[in-house]
Design an enzyme around this catalytic site. Structure first.
Site, short mmCIF file in Angstrom:
data_model
loop_
_atom_site.label_atom_id
_atom_site.label_comp_id
_atom_site.label_asym_id
_atom_site.label_seq_id
_atom_site.Cartn_x
_atom_site.Cartn_y
_atom_site.Cartn_z
N PRO A 157 0.83 -1.22 0.00
CA PRO A 157 0.00 0.00 0.00
C PRO A 157 0.86 1.25 0.00
O PRO A 157 1.87 1.34 0.69
CB PRO A 157 -0.79 -0.14 1.31
CG PRO A 157 -0.84 -1.60 1.57
CD PRO A 157 0.47 -2.14 1.08
N GLU A 158 0.44 2.23 -0.81
CA GLU A 158 1.14 3.50 -0.90
C GLU A 158 0.28 4.57 -0.24
O GLU A 158 -0.72 4.28 0.41
CB GLU A 158 1.45 3.81 -2.36
CG GLU A 158 2.29 2.72 -3.03
CD GLU A 158 2.56 2.97 -4.51
OE1 GLU A 158 2.64 4.14 -4.91
OE2 GLU A 158 2.68 1.99 -5.27
#
Length: 300
Positions: free
Chosen positions: A2-3
């Site tokens: 996840p960013e």
């Protein structure tokens, strides 16, 4: 992994459902989930019980929940971590690692992590900013982020532009997906040396980075599988708006040229050969390597 848009989506959900509530009990079901909390599982549970949670914060890809005595609960999702709000009576997930109940008997918070690369820990005195996160740069959607400092710092680096975008000590929250998308919008190849990019070009690139991140936040992030979901278990849908990442062989939305995939740091980079030509030095090196590989070996 996840960013920023995915982590920000989770932060907003946690802030809605957890802020202001008092933790009643904590149950640690897998020690790896709290491996960064060195005193161990019993201490982790004891130190959190009875604590009230403040407004949930984020820096880059990390979250923290300020507590009422200036400590904080710090979390990182890793590759597959999920922070889910669930009814107390809901069955336990297969990969449930930590469970938090609250004194109002409302929905409980569950940390679910299939691969156990993520984790939680209590940071003493970390309510404002956990000391463990002080090395991480601000992200470009933070109001305190300095565009000009970023421009100067990037141009001083002796690296290529995609590696710079992934450097969390320079700019946080940007990962492989959003770096490729911003570079596509800026018409820059990821191998372009940072000291050869003009200041106006870096400013344009930063603008595209910020636009991509903000658009992805609106759409709840990018979900390619069931491992990333928000606190309600829902997937993001920014993958429908991707122009380069994961589109190998598909036409570039801008010029129609098939998108190429290249190896990059044990991952893949996606770009348009026409809109994002390789730097000359890189292109020449690749051509020479291809010719060497194709030439017959001389007999011994």
């Amino acid at each position: 992994m996840p960013e920023l848009p995915e982590v920000e989506t989770v932060r907003r959900g946690l802030d809605k459902w957890v802020s202001g509530r008092r933790i009643a009990t904590v149950e640690v079901l897998h020690p790896r989930a709290i491996r960064r909390h060195l005193p161990g599982a019993v201490h982790f549970a004891d130190v959190l019980a009875g604590r009230r949670v403040g407004a949930v914060q984020r820096r880059g890809k990390y979250l923290w929940l300020p507590l009422d005595d200036e400590d904080a609960l710090v979390g990182h999702l890793g590759m597959s971590g999920q922070l889910l709000m669930q009814p107390v009576e809901a069955p336990a997930e297969v990969h449930l690692r930590v469970r938090f109940t609250f004194d109002d008997d409302g929905p409980e918070l569950r940390f679910v992590d299939q691969r156990t690369f993520g984790g939680l820990a209590v940071s003493a005195g970390g309510a404002v900013l956990p000391v463990e996160l002080t090395h991480i740069a601000l992200d470009p959607v933070d109001p305190s982020f300095s565009d000009e400092a970023f421009v100067e710092n990037l141009r001083r680096r002796r690296t290529d532009v995609k590696r710079a975008l992934l450097d969390q000590t320079l700019i946080s929250g940007v990962g492989n997906i959003y770096a490729d998308e911003a570079l596509w919008r800026a018409k820059l190849h990821g191998a372009r040396p940072t000291d050869q990019i003009s200041r106006p070009a870096v400013r344009r690139l930063l603008g595209h980075v910020r636009d991509v991140l903000n658009e992805a936040i609106v759409q709840g992030g990018t979900s390619f599988d069931a491992l990333y979901v928000n606190v309600n278990g829902e997937s993001g849908y920014f993958d429908r708006s991707l122009n380069a990442y994961g589109r190998e062989g598909l036409p570039c939305p801008r010029c129609g040229t098939p998108i190429r995939r290249e190896s990059f740091m044990n991952r893949s980079s996606f770009s348009c050969p026409r809109c994002q030509p390789r730097p000359r030095a890189v292109a020449s090196a690749l051509t020479a390597l291809t010719l060497r590989q194709r030439s017959p070996r001389s007999p011994r």
